[in-house]
Structure formats: structure tokens, C-alpha cells
Motif scaffolding. Structure first.
Motif, PDB file in Angstrom:
ATOM      1  N   ASP A  11      23.917  32.319 -37.843  1.00  0.00           N
ATOM      2  CA  ASP A  11      23.884  33.180 -36.696  1.00  0.00           C
ATOM      3  C   ASP A  11      22.580  33.113 -36.011  1.00  0.00           C
ATOM      4  N   GLY A  12      21.684  31.803 -35.983  1.00  0.00           N
ATOM      5  CA  GLY A  12      20.802  31.420 -35.321  1.00  0.00           C
ATOM      6  C   GLY A  12      19.321  32.016 -35.959  1.00  0.00           C
ATOM      7  N   ASP A  13      19.318  32.726 -37.205  1.00  0.00           N
ATOM      8  CA  ASP A  13      18.339  33.034 -37.812  1.00  0.00           C
ATOM      9  C   ASP A  13      18.232  32.657 -39.335  1.00  0.00           C
ATOM     10  N   VAL A  14      17.708  31.462 -39.775  1.00  0.00           N
ATOM     11  CA  VAL A  14      17.929  30.923 -40.984  1.00  0.00           C
ATOM     12  C   VAL A  14      16.938  31.861 -41.816  1.00  0.00           C
ATOM     13  N   ASN A  15      15.890  32.243 -41.263  1.00  0.00           N
ATOM     14  CA  ASN A  15      14.818  32.874 -42.054  1.00  0.00           C
ATOM     15  C   ASN A  15      15.349  34.250 -42.736  1.00  0.00           C
ATOM     16  N   ALA A  16      16.106  34.975 -41.714  1.00  0.00           N
ATOM     17  CA  ALA A  16      16.812  36.211 -42.071  1.00  0.00           C
ATOM     18  C   ALA A  16      17.878  35.994 -43.336  1.00  0.00           C
ATOM     19  N   LEU A  17      18.432  34.768 -43.178  1.00  0.00           N
ATOM     20  CA  LEU A  17      19.502  34.371 -44.148  1.00  0.00           C
ATOM     21  C   LEU A  17      18.982  34.202 -45.515  1.00  0.00           C
ATOM     22  N   ILE A  18      17.677  33.558 -45.311  1.00  0.00           N
ATOM     23  CA  ILE A  18      17.097  33.357 -46.655  1.00  0.00           C
ATOM     24  C   ILE A  18      16.473  34.499 -47.272  1.00  0.00           C
ATOM     25  N   SER A  67      21.587  24.567 -42.192  1.00  0.00           N
ATOM     26  CA  SER A  67      20.288  25.093 -41.743  1.00  0.00           C
ATOM     27  C   SER A  67      19.875  24.586 -40.585  1.00  0.00           C
ATOM     28  N   ILE A  68      20.649  24.029 -39.718  1.00  0.00           N
ATOM     29  CA  ILE A  68      20.382  23.655 -38.179  1.00  0.00           C
ATOM     30  C   ILE A  68      20.751  24.784 -37.353  1.00  0.00           C
ATOM     31  N   LYS A 104      30.450  25.270 -34.514  1.00  0.00           N
ATOM     32  CA  LYS A 104      29.819  24.108 -35.639  1.00  0.00           C
ATOM     33  C   LYS A 104      31.046  22.967 -35.614  1.00  0.00           C
ATOM     34  N   ILE A 105      32.304  23.453 -35.759  1.00  0.00           N
ATOM     35  CA  ILE A 105      33.699  22.709 -35.863  1.00  0.00           C
ATOM     36  C   ILE A 105      33.497  21.714 -34.781  1.00  0.00           C
ATOM     37  N   GLU A 152      28.804  20.088 -42.772  1.00  0.00           N
ATOM     38  CA  GLU A 152      28.400  19.735 -43.962  1.00  0.00           C
ATOM     39  C   GLU A 152      28.322  20.898 -44.910  1.00  0.00           C
ATOM     40  N   TYR A 153      28.062  21.924 -44.510  1.00  0.00           N
ATOM     41  CA  TYR A 153      27.980  23.194 -45.325  1.00  0.00           C
ATOM     42  C   TYR A 153      29.539  23.493 -45.841  1.00  0.00           C
TER      43      TYR A 153
END
Length: 547
Positions: free
Chosen positions: A439-446, A467-468, A489-490, A539-540
Motif C-alpha cells: 500500500d505504498g508504505d513498507v515501513n508501516a508494513l514492517i 518491497s518496491i 502489480k500484475i 515475485e512476492y
């Protein structure tokens, strides 16, 4: 007073020793078919009542209640000339509570000073000589059940116990089957009888006898009996038809339970299950700590009726011990996952230390398929239906067309409740993969999955995401388009032309295709799932489906 533990040896599916700890109130057993759920319930009921399949074991003893492997090993040893003791069955019920000192002793397999009941089915030593002679001539080809004896005793080694003296009574309710005795349900008859006082039972017996006298005094019956008497030459004694009064409790066999003038066994099975359970819950002898054994209450019940039954169980179970087997996530969620016992390979795992928030979440939002995750070999958790279809297609492409479930892998849509499911997975050691958008916020996901990433990574739990972070200029109304969900992404992997082919569209502008896929997520996912085209997956997604 309640059952604290059950110990089973060589009964049906249980080879060797098996122990199960039980809680005072509700206990929910879940497991795959043939895991042994029904066997546990049968064992408890047998040890407390002497009944198996509605009949007394004394009259129905057969080798088929012994574990098949144990019998096979015994017979193989004999055929190979190896001296082998005949196998036995042992069921021990450990009881805790007040006024049970007469059942206390060390006459149990643990040799511990406990209170309880023991039911043992074993070779009777008085047949030893006859048995040894039979072995010498090679005459044993099956379990010599005719040499077996049933020993019912307390842990105090009192071998004179009876159903009446056992302090805990069991009520077995199986909505999947009906067992009738002369047209009347055995269970209903017994429960109703136990509701009655002794003087009321005498009154019923007398009324039943009066019914017989009235029957015999009827002119039409007299006429028929006179005709029979004149026609029969089979005996010097008088032959006539009458009402059965030969047994002490003949009224129990001849009377029938009705609901709104309909015989009980003609009522729907779902309604039967509800009535039986309510009778057991409201039993006047509740203080005797009866245990209610309920097999798969979801059978034959609509969602509304099942909800009603579960509410009744929750409201009236404070002074009862209840053991339920189920395949229903709704039942287990509603009654509380903290009461759940997972039975797998004859081992048990409990979920009684879940957080309060997670317990309440699944109880109030009981539609989640928790048991699907609990019972599968591996689970892939996704957010919605479209994600589920795409992940399944990716798995099929990587596994020669096999669906994940054909490999024991269940792809489950859980909304945004990933962390609730992961808490269960962590307690069970269940292999689980989470497929989620960044959702455009990898840090929030982590941050959200911090307990399952990096140094906190769990061996059985994997979090898969891209992660991109992708960006673009598209806006829908006043909102910026999210390029970091599954659909874009697809599209990124396959390009405009390929996606047009996959979806049967002819968009010239990639932004128009983005908007179409966002507005028609499930439809697009179905077309991806059914397409004969080669598809590239992010890839994910590929990482998630790796074994």
C-alpha cells in the motif's frame, strides 16, 4: 465435580496409551476425519454408562472395538511362534470434586492417589489352560473374545460399582444418528424418566397397567381373543393378545414422546438435537455434574438454529461439563477458541492462552474460517477473494495444474485480520504464509509485522509483500491511485497488451486498464484464474507459493 482427565489404551483408533486433560466447563475437540474425536466421546460414555452404540457392552462385546494394529501384531506374533499376551482395552476417567472419597485410590495406570472410574476389557485368567491348549494347536486366527472379561471398578479397587453408584452421568447427543427402542428415542425416554420423581414413576406404571386392563375389557378385543382361542391348537394354554407388561419398566418401551402430536422420531434431526441438548442442560440433576457429550452439533441445523443452540449451551453450561466435537469454525469461534483442543496424530494442542482481544474478536465475528487454518497442513492467508484466486492460479502454474488444497495447502481470505490468525498459528506451530499489499508504505508494513520479521522471524510464519514502492500520476476523482496493490502489480509484470488479452479487453491507455481492474477486482481475478495464457506473477506471490 468434573472429569479432569481421560486415559485410553487400545480402544478403536487409539493404539497404546492416550491421555486428554479436560476443563471444568466447555471443551471443544477439533481434528481431521479419523483423528479420534468420536472415539474419545464414545470412550467417556462407555466408561460412565456401560453403553456403546446404545447397547450394553456386556451383550455386544466384539474384537472390532480393539485397535486394529494391536490385534494384527498380536496375531502375527502367534503365527510366528512368539508368545504374546492377548491385548486389552483400558478406559480411565479421573474425577475431581467433592464427595468422591469412595472412588479415591491408586488403582489406576498412573498409580497415583486419585478419584475415578476404570473400565478394563481383558483376558480372563480362568481360561488360561484352555487358551494355552488352543495356541498349541494353532487354533487362534482372530481375537479370542470369548475368553475376555469386562471389569468395572473404582480407583479404590471396588469392583461392585454400577451405573447408579457412579457420581458423574453422561448424556451422549449425536445429531448424525438416531437409535430407537420400539419406536421411541432411547435418550429422550431416559432423560424424561430421570426428570420424574419415584412416586411419579409408580403413577405412570399404574396408569400403564390400567391401560392394559381397559384394553383387555374392550368388547372388540374380547371378540378377537375368543376367535384366536377357538382357532389355535398350538397349546393347551389360553392364547390372546394384550399389552406388554412382562418387564419391570414396560411402560418405558411402549410409551412414545410427541412434539405437537408428532412422534419424536418423525421430527427433523436438527430439532431433535436441540431438544435433546436443552433437556440435558436443564436436567434437574445438574448438581450431580453430568457431562454432556455433543457430536458435531452443526449437523442438520440452519445457521439460525445453530446460533440458538450455541447460545443455550453458553447460558446453561456454568454448572455442566460439556465436550463437543465439531468441524464448524462458527461453533468453535462462538463457544470460544480458548476452549479448543486440536487433536492431531493422537496428540493434543490447546489454544487456551490466546489474548483476550483475539478471543473476543473471533467470538463476535464468528464467520471467520479459523478451523480451515487450524486443520490444514499449511495456510496461505490473503486479504480478499481476488487475491485468493490469483494465488491459487500461481500455485497451479508452478505445480502442474494442482490446486493448493490438493497438496494440503489452504488459501484463505481473512480480510485485514492477519495478526489474529497469526496469533493462533504461532500457538499451534502451524505453517502459515501471509500475502499482503504494501500500500505504498513498507515501513508501516514492517512495523505491523515486527513480531514476524527480521530478528523476530518465526520458522513457521512467512510474510510476503513487494518491497518496491511504485508511483504514477493517475487520480480517480480527488484520490491518488494506489499502484501498490495486487492488480497494478500484475499489470506491471505482464504489460498492457498481455493484460488486455488475459481480460478480453482492448484498452489503449494503461490508466484506463488500471481503473477497470480496480473497479472489477473479482471479475478480473476470475479471468486470470481461468486464462489459458502464460502469466507472470509478482515475485512476492511466487515466494508465497514456494514449498
Amino acid at each position: 465435580m468434573y472429569i479432569s482427565k481421560i486415559h485410553i489404551e487400545n480402544f478403536k483408533s487409539f493404539k497404546g496409551s492416550f491421555k486428554l486433560l479436560l476443563e471444568k466447563g466447555i471443551n471443544i475437540i477439533v481434528g481431521e476425519n479419523e483423528a479420534g474425536k468420536s472415539t474419545i466421546i464414545e470412550a467417556i460414555h462407555l466408561a460412565l454408562s456401560g453403553l456403546l452404540n446404545g447397547k450394553y457392552l456386556n451383550n455386544e462385546l466384539t474384537q472390532y472395538i480393539f485397535n486394529y494394529e494391536v490385534i494384527r501384531e498380536y496375531l502375527d506374533n502367534l503365527s510366528n511362534g512368539v508368545n504374546s499376551a492377548p491385548p486389552h482395552i483400558l478406559i480411565e476417567i479421573f474425577i475431581e470434586g467433592d464427595n468422591i472419597s469412595e472412588f479415591e485410590g491408586n488403582g489406576n495406570s498412573e498409580k497415583s492417589n486419585s478419584s475415578g472410574i476404570s473400565l478394563k476389557i481383558a483376558f480372563d485368567e480362568k481360561y488360561k489352560k484352555e487358551y494355552e491348549d488352543l495356541i498349541k494347536i494353532g487354533g487362534i486366527k482372530s481375537l479370542p473374545i470369548e475368553y475376555y472379561n469386562i471389569l468395572w471398578s473404582s480407583f479404590a479397587r471396588d469392583e461392585n460399582i454400577t451405573i447408579r453408584t457412579i457420581p458423574i452421568k453422561s448424556a451422549l447427543i449425536d445429531s448424525a444418528s438416531n437409535k430407537f427402542q420400539n419406536g421411541s428415542d432411547v435418550y429422550i425416554s431416559r432423560i424424561i424418566k430421570e426428570f420424574l420423581e419415584s412416586n411419579e414413576i409408580v403413577e405412570i406404571s399404574q396408569s400403564h397397567r390400567k391401560m392394559r386392563d381397559f384394553f383387555m375389557a374392550d368388547d372388540s378385543i374380547k371378540k378377537i381373543n375368543k376367535k384366536i382361542e377357538e382357532a389355535t391348537k398350538i397349546s393347551d394354554k389360553k392364547v390372546e393378545i394384550s399389552v406388554e407388561l412382562s418387564s419391570k419398566n414396560a411402560w418405558e418401551n411402549s410409551l412414545m414422546t410427541y412434539l405437537d402430536d408428532i412422534p419424536f422420531h418423525y421430527v427433523g434431526k436438527g430439532e431433535q438435537c436441540i431438544i435433546k441438548t436443552k433437556l440435558a442442560l436443564s436436567h434437574k440433576k445438574a448438581k450431580e455434574a453430568n457431562i454432556i457429550l455433543l457430536e458435531e452439533p452443526e449437523n442438520h441445523l440452519s445457521h439460525a438454529k445453530l446460533n440458538q443452540l450455541i447460545s443455550d449451551i453458553k447460558c446453561h453450561s456454568s454448572d455442566k461439563q460439556i465436550l463437543i466435537s465439531t468441524h464448524s469454525s462458527f461453533v468453535s469461534n462462538k463457544l470460544g477458541l480458548e476452549h479448543l483442543i486440536l487433536l492431531n496424530n493422537k496428540k493434543t494442542i490447546r489454544l487456551n492462552d490466546l489474548s483476550l482481544e483475539t478471543k473476543l474478536f473471533f467470538e463476535k465475528l464468528s464467520g471467520y474460517d479459523t478451523l480451515r487454518m487450524i486443520l490444514c497442513k499449511k495456510a496461505i492467508l490473503v486479504e480478499g477473494d481476488s487475491d485468493e484466486l490469483v494465488v491459487q492460479r500461481a500455485f497451479m502454474d508452478a505445480n502442474n495444474g494442482l490446486l493448493p488444497i490438493e497438496n494440503g495447502i489452504d488459501v484463505i481470505s481473512v480480510g485485514t485480520s492477519f495478526l489474529r490468525f497469526l496469533e493462533i498459528a504461532e500457538k499451534l506451530g502451524k505453517n502459515v504464509v501471509v500475502v499482503t499489499d504494501n500500500d505504498g508504505d513498507v515501513n508501516a508494513l514492517i512495523k505491523k509485522y515486527k513480531n514476524y520479521l527480521s530478528i523476530n522471524k518465526k520458522q513457521n510464519i512467512k510474510i510476503c509483500f513487494d518491497s518496491i514502492i511504485d508511483t504514477g500520476t493517475l487520480k480517480i476523482g480527488t484520490y491518488e491511485f494506489n499502484y501498490n496493490t495486487l492488480e497494478p502489480k500484475i499489470l506491471k509484470e505482464n504489460g498492457l497488451n498481455k493484460m488486455n488479452t488475459l481480460l478480453g479487453k482492448s484498452f489503449a491507455d494503461i490508466d484506463e486498464l488500471h481503473k477497470h481492474m480496480k473497479s472489477n477486482k473479482t471479475e478480473c481475478a476470475f479471468k486470470i484464474f481461468d486464462s489459458s495464457e502464460n502469466i507472470k506473477f509478482p515475485e512476492y506471490i511466487l515466494d508465497a507459493i514456494k514449498e
